[in-house]
Design an enzyme around this catalytic site. Sequence first.
Site, PDB file in Angstrom:
ATOM      1  N   GLY A  68       0.827  -1.193   0.000  1.00 47.17           N
ATOM      2  CA  GLY A  68       0.000   0.000   0.000  1.00 47.17           C
ATOM      3  C   GLY A  68       0.864   1.247   0.000  1.00 47.17           C
ATOM      4  N   CYS A  69       0.297   2.337   0.458  1.00 49.66           N
ATOM      5  CA  CYS A  69       0.981   3.635   0.503  1.00 49.66           C
ATOM      6  C   CYS A  69       2.371   3.512   1.108  1.00 49.66           C
ATOM      7  CB  CYS A  69       0.135   4.593   1.344  1.00 49.66           C
ATOM      8  SG  CYS A  69       1.001   6.057   1.899  1.00 49.66           S
ATOM      9  N   PHE A  70       3.394   3.962   0.384  1.00 49.81           N
ATOM     10  CA  PHE A  70       4.755   3.757   0.890  1.00 49.81           C
ATOM     11  C   PHE A  70       5.135   4.684   2.038  1.00 49.81           C
ATOM     12  CE2 PHE A  70       6.762   5.912  -3.194  1.00 49.81           C
ATOM     13  CZ  PHE A  70       6.118   7.104  -2.910  1.00 49.81           C
ATOM     14  N   CYS A  72       3.261   4.906   4.558  1.00 53.53           N
ATOM     15  CA  CYS A  72       2.773   4.108   5.680  1.00 53.53           C
ATOM     16  C   CYS A  72       3.665   2.893   5.906  1.00 53.53           C
ATOM     17  CB  CYS A  72       1.343   3.653   5.394  1.00 53.53           C
ATOM     18  SG  CYS A  72       0.251   4.968   4.774  1.00 53.53           S
TER      19      CYS A  72
END
Length: 230
Positions: A68-70, A72
């Site tokens: 997912g969002c890098f 995060c």
Amino acid sequence: GNPMYPPGPAGMEETGDRVASAVFGDRSPGRVTPIPEAPASDAKHFLTGNPMYPPWPAGMEEAMFGMGCFWCSENLYMAKEGIYSSQVGYAGGDINNPSYQDVCTGMSGHNEVVRIVYDPKVITYGDLLKVFWERHDPTTKNQQGGDRGTQYRSGIYYYSEAQRQLAETTRDKYQDELEATKAAKGRQISTEIVPAPTFFYAEGYHQQYDAKPGSRRYCGLSPTGAKLPA
């Protein structure tokens, strides 16, 4: 919708996900040299103060994950003991040196990844995998929470046969646990486990984003709640 990344070109619209796809026109041919916004060659890690570029000290090993969002995913690892450095970037696509805009269209095929440089005498690859499985949902293909697109796919990118074997062993254990606990409502793990592709550095403003003052404390990951059995 979720907060957007720092603004892209004029006319980019928020769609409820982090960014609108396909607002950047035709597919990019890529670049021969790194993107100009990549970290400088002498850049230091915001938390550890160690270099952002190899060569790494003797004994260090690398790991690469997409979850997912890098912002995060890097945030889950970068402050742990035994982490020498970490970087976010793009991997697994089919052009060289993509920009964030290229990746956001979904047309370049890259994933948002975190590369972790760690001391295996302090923190093991198994420790890193436990965080990987428990802190995102590996069953929602090309999606984490409200973030949708191939750049948010679940992936383990291995640097050795030992890493591959441990990735596959823990995947099977975690799938069994998901089925036993019904934590994923019957969904199967969709994580790709493939040799580590070329890592292209993301823009400097994405690096260690959550550690920097004024960051948006965005978390797009959606853990299942299941724990990886020992």
